[in-house]
Design a protein around this motif. Structure first.
Motif, mmCIF file in Angstrom:
data_model
loop_
_atom_site.group_PDB
_atom_site.id
_atom_site.type_symbol
_atom_site.label_atom_id
_atom_site.label_comp_id
_atom_site.label_asym_id
_atom_site.label_seq_id
_atom_site.Cartn_x
_atom_site.Cartn_y
_atom_site.Cartn_z
ATOM 1 N N VAL A 135 0.834 -1.200 0.000
ATOM 2 C CA VAL A 135 0.000 0.000 0.000
ATOM 3 C C VAL A 135 0.873 1.256 0.000
ATOM 4 C CG1 VAL A 135 -1.766 1.252 1.323
ATOM 5 C CG2 VAL A 135 -1.830 -1.253 1.195
ATOM 6 N N VAL A 136 0.777 2.068 -1.057
ATOM 7 C CA VAL A 136 1.693 3.208 -1.180
ATOM 8 C C VAL A 136 1.507 4.241 -0.081
ATOM 9 C CG1 VAL A 136 2.241 3.075 -3.640
ATOM 10 C CG2 VAL A 136 0.178 4.289 -2.902
ATOM 11 N N ASN A 137 0.277 4.458 0.343
ATOM 12 C CA ASN A 137 0.126 5.474 1.386
ATOM 13 C C ASN A 137 0.285 4.921 2.798
ATOM 14 O OD1 ASN A 137 -2.354 4.401 0.439
ATOM 15 N ND2 ASN A 137 -3.529 6.038 1.400
ATOM 16 N N ALA A 138 0.935 3.757 2.883
ATOM 17 C CA ALA A 138 1.439 3.298 4.177
ATOM 18 C C ALA A 138 2.940 3.592 4.237
ATOM 19 C CB ALA A 138 1.165 1.811 4.364
ATOM 20 N N LEU A 139 3.480 4.171 3.169
ATOM 21 C CA LEU A 139 4.912 4.494 3.125
ATOM 22 C C LEU A 139 5.149 5.883 3.714
ATOM 23 C CD1 LEU A 139 5.751 3.449 -0.563
ATOM 24 C CD2 LEU A 139 6.573 2.314 1.506
ATOM 25 N N PRO A 140 6.344 6.106 4.289
ATOM 26 C CA PRO A 140 6.697 7.473 4.686
ATOM 27 C C PRO A 140 6.761 8.369 3.440
ATOM 28 C CG PRO A 140 8.299 5.877 5.515
ATOM 29 C CD PRO A 140 7.397 5.142 4.582
ATOM 30 N N LEU A 141 6.574 9.662 3.636
ATOM 31 C CA LEU A 141 6.455 10.597 2.517
ATOM 32 C C LEU A 141 7.524 10.421 1.444
ATOM 33 C CD1 LEU A 141 5.185 13.089 1.151
ATOM 34 C CD2 LEU A 141 6.653 14.507 2.583
ATOM 35 N N LYS A 142 8.781 10.383 1.873
ATOM 36 C CA LYS A 142 9.872 10.357 0.903
ATOM 37 C C LYS A 142 9.791 9.102 0.032
ATOM 38 C CE LYS A 142 14.659 11.109 1.228
ATOM 39 N NZ LYS A 142 15.799 11.055 2.145
ATOM 40 N N GLU A 143 9.591 7.988 0.681
ATOM 41 C CA GLU A 143 9.499 6.732 -0.073
ATOM 42 C C GLU A 143 8.244 6.706 -0.939
ATOM 43 O OE1 GLU A 143 10.094 3.359 2.646
ATOM 44 O OE2 GLU A 143 11.350 4.779 3.778
ATOM 45 N N PHE A 144 7.192 7.303 -0.428
ATOM 46 C CA PHE A 144 5.968 7.368 -1.218
ATOM 47 C C PHE A 144 6.214 8.120 -2.521
ATOM 48 C CE2 PHE A 144 2.390 10.291 -2.236
ATOM 49 C CZ PHE A 144 1.541 9.358 -2.806
ATOM 50 N N LEU A 145 6.867 9.289 -2.420
ATOM 51 C CA LEU A 145 7.132 10.093 -3.620
ATOM 52 C C LEU A 145 8.052 9.348 -4.579
ATOM 53 C CD1 LEU A 145 7.378 13.666 -2.069
ATOM 54 C CD2 LEU A 145 5.535 12.735 -3.492
ATOM 55 N N GLN A 146 9.039 8.650 -4.029
ATOM 56 C CA GLN A 146 9.941 7.862 -4.885
ATOM 57 C C GLN A 146 9.166 6.766 -5.616
ATOM 58 O OE1 GLN A 146 12.840 6.606 -2.079
ATOM 59 N NE2 GLN A 146 14.090 8.459 -2.309
ATOM 60 N N GLN A 147 8.281 6.125 -4.877
ATOM 61 C CA GLN A 147 7.488 5.055 -5.461
ATOM 62 C C GLN A 147 6.673 5.567 -6.651
ATOM 63 O OE1 GLN A 147 6.670 1.696 -3.642
ATOM 64 N NE2 GLN A 147 6.289 1.312 -5.797
ATOM 65 N N LEU A 148 6.091 6.751 -6.498
ATOM 66 C CA LEU A 148 5.285 7.317 -7.585
ATOM 67 C C LEU A 148 6.146 7.628 -8.791
ATOM 68 C CD1 LEU A 148 2.684 9.781 -6.069
ATOM 69 C CD2 LEU A 148 2.438 7.369 -6.653
ATOM 70 N N ARG A 149 7.327 8.153 -8.561
ATOM 71 C CA ARG A 149 8.186 8.551 -9.672
ATOM 72 C C ARG A 149 8.715 7.357 -10.457
ATOM 73 N NH1 ARG A 149 5.820 11.982 -9.271
ATOM 74 N NH2 ARG A 149 6.096 13.980 -8.293
ATOM 75 N N SER A 150 8.904 6.232 -9.768
ATOM 76 C CA SER A 150 9.587 5.118 -10.427
ATOM 77 C C SER A 150 8.773 4.526 -11.558
ATOM 78 C CB SER A 150 9.911 4.036 -9.418
ATOM 79 O OG SER A 150 8.725 3.494 -8.877
#
Ligand code: DGT
Ligand code: CA
Ligand code: CA
Ligand code: ZN
Length: 585
Positions: free
Chosen positions: A570-585
């Motif tokens: 679940v992406v919005n269980a990630l901390p902000l920084k990792e969440f943003l990285q996940q979206l960019r990848s």
């Protein structure tokens, strides 16, 4: 009466008045009042208890306030009874069918004398409905399909409706000093998206007293049975409730049995048999030779009781770890448990942000600041403001210019709330040809691009799929929201080749949404399981249109658990920084 039930009666009043050609303002007043009551955070009955003046609520006049008082005090509404003398009450069901509504219901009634859904079905099957002015073949077919859905749904309540009806009943029962334990089992405990009935289990120091209290609950309209260990009643809302009173030594076994699912129980029973045990709602017993075959009637307590007090003991007796209720669907959970392979399920506390919500910039009820404050108060690290795009003109959707204006306000509010990151986002419509309803340069500057279908639900599956595939391939897209468009019990999902959509999302690094709004729950649990198998990431979002709807997140988490999702999925269980990285990848 709960707000939900009051709202239902008021909206029925509106429908019947419309059929009666009442003043349109009056009709609208009832519908507005119904919406207000349904959406009001505080139960009307509490307001009445506190002697608050209901006319202070927006859209509630003197007449409406009187109605609400009457409904709470008597459970009925004399104005509705009066109307029902002139117009058959059964027309309410006809009005609520997809493709009917008050105008058509009136025509069916006046011109064909149709008063009930059954009559409508017969006449539609005979082709008489198509012959009516303003109906036609297509509309007749739609009505017949609608009737089929009505039959399937009528008897099942949305989980959120069940929650609203069950909570006050539990509160009422717990007031009884004879109640020692009380829990809801069945599909409700498994958090199935709709429930057929409610299964209550209790331990009582005086079973008769508890049963007496149960059957005299003020909302009971019919007592179907009432014995010393089992009672069954119907409530005003139509919801049926079973109560079983148990003993300590078998409480855990009964909880397993009545939580189900039936298929899960069958698997457990098979494991018991393989181990020379007998598993029932009374406990797990070691069979002792032939004392079970003495007569046709087997003694449920025969043999040595080896487990029963707690669920954990029952599972342990068949050599399994405890299995979370949401998993008990015989979708491989027993096998996974036996191998020690059960996932660590997502928990509400894991959620670090909400990725779909609306503000007064489009069709939301609260300002940006109010939404931000509410998200911050819920301890979120980040949030995405996803007001609609311009194609949804009726919601005040934003074009490129207004989106940029919104960013200024976001910046200002951001300064006052450093504890939470406000992500620039938009819920961008997927147009009929699959292009997106926003300029590319705006999309590039958004932190999160959420896309969704809000039009042309009627496209054939191949076209609908192709349309969504085009949108998914747009380089800026991050999340596909409410992918099937369904509204539970109200609108079926649109025709779609879901596996193709999921594959395409995976290829393009697009996250799929689990819309947590309890009317939607979209993607649904089985689709989410598919997504998980494909390695797709999921975003769970409330789609809140007012601050308090942010609390609906738990409905999403529950469905995610039913789909075996862990924090890592679940992406919005990630901390902000990792969440943003996940979206960019
Ligand atoms: P619902 O009410 O249709 O939403 O679904 P459930 O799962 O709550 O089903 P319900 O209320 O008929 O029964 C509650 C539980 O009791 C069910 O999940 C499993 C158990 N149960 C009921 N009937 C049977 C049965 O014939 N065999 C077995 N093994 N379990 C049963
Ligand atoms: Ca049930
Ligand atoms: Ca039941
Ligand atoms: Zn939406």
């Amino acid at each position: 009466m709960e707000n939900l039930e009051i709202a239902k009666v008021l909206s029925q009043m509106g429908d019947l008045l419309e059929i009666q050609d009442a003043n349109p303002f009056r009709v609208r007043a009832y519908r507005n009042a119904a919406r207000l009551v349904d959406g009001h955070a505080k139960p009307m009955r509490k307001l009445v208890e506190e002697e608050s003046d209901l006319t202070e609520l927006p859209g509630i006049g003197k007449e409406m306030a009187k109605h609400i008082h009457e409904l709470i005090e008597t459970g009925g509404l004399s104005a509705l009874d009066e109307l029902a003398e002139k117009i058959p009450r059964s027309l309410i069901d006809v009005i609520e069918l997809p493709g009917v509504g008050p105008k058509k219901a009136k025509k069916l009634w006046k011109e064909l004398g149709i008063e009930t859904v059954d009559e409508l079905e017969q006449r539609a099957e005979a082709g008489e409905v198509a012959a009516l002015d303003g109906f036609g073949e297509k509309s007749q077919q739609k009505i017949l399909t609608g009737i089929e859905q009505f039959r399937q749904h009528r008897s099942r309540f949305k989980l959120v409706e069940a929650d609203l009806l069950v909570a006050p009943l539990l509160e009422y029962l717990r007031e009884s000093p004879e109640i020692e334990r009380l829990e809801v089992a069945g599909s409700y405990r498994r958090r199935v998206e709709t429930v057929g009935d409610i299964d209550l289990l209790a331990i009582a120091s005086d079973a008769d007293a508890v049963m007496e209290r149960f059957t005299s609950y003020p909302k009971v309209t019919q007592v179907q049975m009432s014995g010393s260990t089992r009672g069954r009643v119907s409530l005003q809302s139509g919801l049926e409730v079973d109560l079983r009173i148990l003993t300590e030594p078998s409480y855990g076994a009964a909880l397993v049995y009545f939580t189900g699912s039936k298929e899960h129980n069958i698997k457990l029973r098979k494991r018991a048999i393989e181990r020379g045990l007998r598993l029932s709602e009374y406990g797990v017993f070691r069979e002792e030779g032939d004392d079970q075959q003495e007569s046709g009637e087997r003694d449920p307590w025969a043999g040595e009781l080896v487990a029963g007090r707690s669920e954990k003991q029952v599972y342990a007796a068949v050599e399994l770890p405890w299995i979370a209720p949401e998993l008990r669907e015989d979708r491989g959970e027993v096998e996974a448990a036996a191998k020690g392979d059960l996932p660590v399920l997502l928990d509400l506390a894991d959620m670090r942000g909400d990725l779909q919500m609306h503000s007064t910039w489009s069709d939301g009820k609260n300002s940006i600041e109010e939404m931000v404050a509410a998200c911050a108060a819920r301890g979120y690290e980040y949030m995405a403001l996803t007001d609609h795009s311009k194609a949804l003109a009726m919601t005040g959707g934003l074009d490129a210019k207004r989106v940029r204006e919104q960013w200024k306000e976001i910046e200002e509010v951001q300064e006052r709330y450093p504890e939470i990151r406000i992500l620039r986002s938009q819920e961008v419509d997927i147009l009929a040809d699959g292009t997106l309803d926003q300029d590319d340069d705006v999309l590039e500057e958004l932190d999160v691009v959420v896309i969704s279908v809000h039009s042309r639900f009627d496209l054939p599956a191949a076209e609908q799929t192709a349309r969504i595939l085009v949108a998914l391939q747009h380089a800026q897209v991050d999340i596909l929201a409410h992918p099937t468009g369904r509204l539970i019990n109200r609108r079926p999902p649109f025709e779609l080749q879901i596996d193709e959509v999921l594959h395409c999302a995976k290829e393009n690094g697009v996250v799929v949404e689990l819309n947590a709004h309890p009317e939607r729950l979209d993607l649904k649990d089985t689709h989410l399981m598919l997504a998980r198998e494909l390695g797709l990431k999921v975003a769970i979002s409330t789609d809140a249109h007012r601050a308090r709807d942010l609390d609906l997140m738990h409905y999403g988490v529950e469905q995610a658990r039913r789909a075996w999702l862990s924090k890592a999925d679940v992406v919005n269980a990630l901390p902000l920084k990792e969440f943003l990285q996940q979206l960019r990848s």
